[in-house]
Scaffold this motif. Structure first.
Motif, PDB file in Angstrom:
ATOM      1  N   LEU A   1       0.823  -1.209   0.000  1.00  0.00           N
ATOM      2  CA  LEU A   1       0.000   0.000   0.000  1.00  0.00           C
ATOM      3  C   LEU A   1       0.859   1.263   0.000  1.00  0.00           C
ATOM      4  CD1 LEU A   1      -2.935  -0.898   2.422  1.00  0.00           C
ATOM      5  CD2 LEU A   1      -3.153  -0.188   0.036  1.00  0.00           C
ATOM      6  N   ALA A   2       1.897   1.274   0.815  1.00  0.00           N
ATOM      7  CA  ALA A   2       2.781   2.443   0.877  1.00  0.00           C
ATOM      8  C   ALA A   2       3.490   2.655  -0.459  1.00  0.00           C
ATOM      9  CB  ALA A   2       3.788   2.283   2.006  1.00  0.00           C
ATOM     10  N   LEU A   3       3.991   1.582  -1.049  1.00  0.00           N
ATOM     11  CA  LEU A   3       4.698   1.683  -2.328  1.00  0.00           C
ATOM     12  C   LEU A   3       3.766   2.147  -3.443  1.00  0.00           C
ATOM     13  CD1 LEU A   3       7.405   1.160  -3.790  1.00  0.00           C
ATOM     14  CD2 LEU A   3       6.611  -1.160  -4.183  1.00  0.00           C
ATOM     15  N   GLU A   4       2.608   1.516  -3.553  1.00  0.00           N
ATOM     16  CA  GLU A   4       1.661   1.867  -4.615  1.00  0.00           C
ATOM     17  C   GLU A   4       1.164   3.308  -4.512  1.00  0.00           C
ATOM     18  OE1 GLU A   4      -0.282  -2.513  -5.570  1.00  0.00           O
ATOM     19  OE2 GLU A   4      -1.507  -1.024  -4.545  1.00  0.00           O
ATOM     20  N   ASN A   5       1.071   3.810  -3.291  1.00  0.00           N
ATOM     21  CA  ASN A   5       0.552   5.158  -3.087  1.00  0.00           C
ATOM     22  C   ASN A   5       1.646   6.180  -2.797  1.00  0.00           C
ATOM     23  OD1 ASN A   5      -2.532   4.866  -3.135  1.00  0.00           O
ATOM     24  ND2 ASN A   5      -1.815   3.114  -1.944  1.00  0.00           N
ATOM     25  N   LYS A   6       2.900   5.723  -2.880  1.00  0.00           N
ATOM     26  CA  LYS A   6       4.071   6.591  -2.711  1.00  0.00           C
ATOM     27  C   LYS A   6       4.049   7.335  -1.383  1.00  0.00           C
ATOM     28  CE  LYS A   6       4.763   6.879  -7.585  1.00  0.00           C
ATOM     29  NZ  LYS A   6       4.606   7.545  -8.815  1.00  0.00           N
ATOM     30  N   VAL A   7       3.745   6.572  -0.342  1.00  0.00           N
ATOM     31  CA  VAL A   7       3.704   7.107   1.014  1.00  0.00           C
ATOM     32  C   VAL A   7       4.910   6.576   1.779  1.00  0.00           C
ATOM     33  CG1 VAL A   7       2.447   7.008   3.219  1.00  0.00           C
ATOM     34  CG2 VAL A   7       1.191   7.324   1.080  1.00  0.00           C
ATOM     35  N   ASN A   8       5.619   7.468   2.440  1.00  0.00           N
ATOM     36  CA  ASN A   8       6.745   7.072   3.271  1.00  0.00           C
ATOM     37  C   ASN A   8       6.214   6.296   4.481  1.00  0.00           C
ATOM     38  OD1 ASN A   8       8.830   7.135   5.306  1.00  0.00           O
ATOM     39  ND2 ASN A   8       9.849   8.668   4.054  1.00  0.00           N
ATOM     40  N   LEU A   9       6.777   5.124   4.732  1.00  0.00           N
ATOM     41  CA  LEU A   9       6.340   4.306   5.869  1.00  0.00           C
ATOM     42  C   LEU A   9       6.435   5.055   7.196  1.00  0.00           C
ATOM     43  CD1 LEU A   9       7.914   0.855   4.927  1.00  0.00           C
ATOM     44  CD2 LEU A   9       5.477   1.419   4.992  1.00  0.00           C
ATOM     45  N   ASN A  10       7.381   5.971   7.307  1.00  0.00           N
ATOM     46  CA  ASN A  10       7.537   6.739   8.548  1.00  0.00           C
ATOM     47  C   ASN A  10       6.360   7.673   8.816  1.00  0.00           C
ATOM     48  OD1 ASN A  10      10.059   5.656   9.212  1.00  0.00           O
ATOM     49  ND2 ASN A  10      11.080   7.055   7.809  1.00  0.00           N
ATOM     50  N   ASN A  11       5.538   7.908   7.804  1.00  0.00           N
ATOM     51  CA  ASN A  11       4.394   8.811   7.962  1.00  0.00           C
ATOM     52  C   ASN A  11       3.084   8.081   8.235  1.00  0.00           C
ATOM     53  OD1 ASN A  11       5.939  11.173   7.587  1.00  0.00           O
ATOM     54  ND2 ASN A  11       5.962  10.774   5.406  1.00  0.00           N
TER      55      ASN A  11
END
Length: 125
Positions: free
Chosen positions: A86-96
């Motif tokens: 989900l983080a990769l597909e949506n380009k979200v930093n895991l730290n956020n």
């Protein structure tokens, strides 16, 4: 995924996950908590199924040598894979990803938290 990674759409922000830990499948939604929009949804088979198709079988398996550990590791692996995708597909930093809410039946939550579920099936329930 570093904070300076230019491939990230969201290198900052406030995101959360809603997880449903089911006996057969695990589902998750990635949510932008600032605007309350669902960015993505993923579902995967619960890897615990290889240890038993139903709750009672898994409770019994958890009582065996290293059974609880294996069941916990299987559900944790599934959850972590879903989060990473989900983080990769949506380009979200895991730290956020700052908040996670989990729902599931009593047995599934016990196994996720690595709590012995033996007494769930014993009298007085």
């Amino acid at each position: 995924m570093g904070l300076e990674d230019k491939s990230l759409k969201y290198s900052s922000g406030n995101f959360g996950l809603a997880l449903d830990i089911g006996t057969t499948t695990i589902s998750a939604e990635l949510i932008n908590l600032e605007n309350k929009k669902v960015l993505g949804t993923k579902t995967s088979y619960n890897k615990q199924a290889s240890f038993g198709a139903d709750i009672i079988t898994r409770i019994i398996y958890a009582g065996q040598n290293e059974g609880l550990e294996k069941l916990h590791d299987a559900v944790s692996l599934t959850v972590n894979q879903i989060i990473q995708i989900l983080a990769l597909e949506n380009k979200v930093n895991l730290n956020n990803i700052n908040s996670i809410v989990c729902a599931g039946n009593t047995t599934m939550i016990h196994l996720l938290l690595k709590i012995d579920p033996a007494y769930i099936r014993k009298d007085p329930y």
